[in-house]
Scaffold this active site. Sequence first.
Site, mmCIF file in Angstrom:
data_model
loop_
_atom_site.group_PDB
_atom_site.id
_atom_site.type_symbol
_atom_site.label_atom_id
_atom_site.label_comp_id
_atom_site.label_asym_id
_atom_site.label_seq_id
_atom_site.Cartn_x
_atom_site.Cartn_y
_atom_site.Cartn_z
ATOM 1 N N SER A 143 0.839 -1.199 0.000
ATOM 2 C CA SER A 143 0.000 0.000 0.000
ATOM 3 C C SER A 143 0.873 1.248 0.000
ATOM 4 C CB SER A 143 -0.900 0.021 1.246
ATOM 5 O OG SER A 143 -1.559 1.265 1.388
ATOM 6 N N TYR A 156 -1.332 -0.594 10.409
ATOM 7 C CA TYR A 156 -1.461 -0.895 8.985
ATOM 8 C C TYR A 156 -0.194 -0.509 8.221
ATOM 9 C CZ TYR A 156 -3.760 -1.063 4.373
ATOM 10 O OH TYR A 156 -4.113 -1.349 3.078
#
Length: 247
Positions: A143, A156
């Site tokens: 990501s 995350y």
Amino acid sequence: MVKLEGKVAVITGGGKGIGAAITRELARNGVKVVVNYNKSREAADQLIAEIKENGGEGIAVQADVSTQEEANKLIAAAVEQYGRLDILVNNAGITRDRTFKKLSNEDWNEVINVNLNSVYYTTAAALPYITESDAGRIINISSIIGQAGGFGQTNYSAAKAGMIGFTKSLALELAKTGVTVNAICPGFIETDMLAEVPDNIREQIKAKIPARRFGHADEIARGVLYLCQDGEYITGQQLNINGGLYM
């Protein structure tokens, strides 16, 4: 160009969103797909039915890949069904966004287990088969948050950054075998996860993207196809599909 007809791919978290788009793209190009899901059984079954209606081949396998036993079960099911494994797409992921002061041990551990530990578990189980392939590919869906960070996303971000480091190191180790290992780092993509963001925040995010729009799941899927089909000399890289938000 590698001919993908008859190759076998496992896609974790493959029943919905980006994972489903990747599954469809590979199936359209002749790959036999093993769709992993944890709780989204209906979506995974519908996806497999759709693929079969369009002349493709695939199965759906339930497994919680945040545990080693379940990850082993997934890879074993794929090999038992098709007798080989050529492509592993590590796409399973969740968010538990909290500012660090509010982040609980559970929030941290759950995200690390699903997003990062699963990559180790599935890769460890799959590697003996992938190294036997003439077109072995490991593709980790990281990501932009793993590259640039994100407010309220220490868990995350750490997991997605860990995937990038994992990708580079494993690519070094496997280069001599012909297996390529790469990461795709999506920016903000139109998925259920993004749909949960309030409209005013969505507009603020979009205003910062040079392309002035969010990405689409099929654009990530085409990146996966490119690495599988044309990526013989690409390994240890981050393919940034983010509209120019992070360069």
